[in-house]
Write an enzyme that holds these catalytic residues in place. Sequence first.
Site, mmCIF file in Angstrom:
data_model
loop_
_atom_site.group_PDB
_atom_site.id
_atom_site.type_symbol
_atom_site.label_atom_id
_atom_site.label_comp_id
_atom_site.label_asym_id
_atom_site.label_seq_id
_atom_site.Cartn_x
_atom_site.Cartn_y
_atom_site.Cartn_z
ATOM 1 C CD GLU A 40 18.438 59.171 -148.136
ATOM 2 O OE1 GLU A 40 18.144 59.558 -146.999
ATOM 3 O OE2 GLU A 40 18.919 58.030 -148.368
ATOM 4 C CE LYS A 114 16.088 58.575 -143.788
ATOM 5 N NZ LYS A 114 17.445 58.443 -144.357
ATOM 6 C CB CYS A 151 16.717 56.065 -147.246
ATOM 7 S SG CYS A 151 18.120 54.903 -147.348
#
Length: 280
Positions: A40, A114, A151
């Site tokens: 990331e 995300k 993540c």
Amino acid sequence: MKIALIQTRVSDRLEENLDKTARFIKQAAKKGAEVVCLQELFAHRYFAQTKDEKFFEIAETVPGNLSAYLAGCASANKVTLIGGSIYEKGGDGKYYNTSLIYDPRGKLTGKYRKMHIPHDPNYYEQYYFTPGDLGYVQVNAAKAIIAPLICYDQWYPEAARINAIQGVQIIFYPTAIGWFKELKRDEPFSAKRWEDAMRAHASLNGIFVAAANRVGREGDLGFWGGSFIADPFGEVVARASRSKEEVLVASIDLSRIRLSQEGWRFLDNRRPQSYSDLVR
């Protein structure tokens, strides 16, 4: 097939980070990797430890310099490249944490923003990122259907399950997670918990899961590395160092997906009509 995860330390010098990442992608390709995943926000130090408007300046549009870099790395090494994530300035004026996927010709085949955004001490991401608006994204990478999640998405079983019922065989999780003083004192089990959560996604969906984390100290965070690949039974088949930069390459047997899914039939025996409370 062979897949690779790249975990690195990140400096405050962009060109240094890009040069190193390019070398590691080349190493992965030489070892036979067909799909390579970066971590990331691979190009920059993890800036969300603080709230500072100056960091909005490093966000890039797509296409832009970083997307061109990723396309070039994919085509030069003839790999499918999951470009970890970049800080994207969208055409709508909003800012996103975005994963770009390129095929071995350097063509953009997937773009995921995300979805789940944390906002805690040392992880002030809601200051910088808007939740993704593109939905969950699946890409045909020749031998396997793959999907990126990023993540904090790791903690949400719904995201993994949605990808699984869309036919995904491997979920890749580009990650930036590590210790700060209070976390290591109060929750010393957190690195194991992090791994266990994704192993559960692999096991309960009968798919492979691969997480690429970074290493090294940046400000108050000591990133715990430990990039790993789990098979469709939740067993770890490859794991990287907790502290060293590494190109983790592993051969995975896709037939184990069928063994897990047909043997345990978790997906077949779902009762979605009973799950309506999840979306209220």
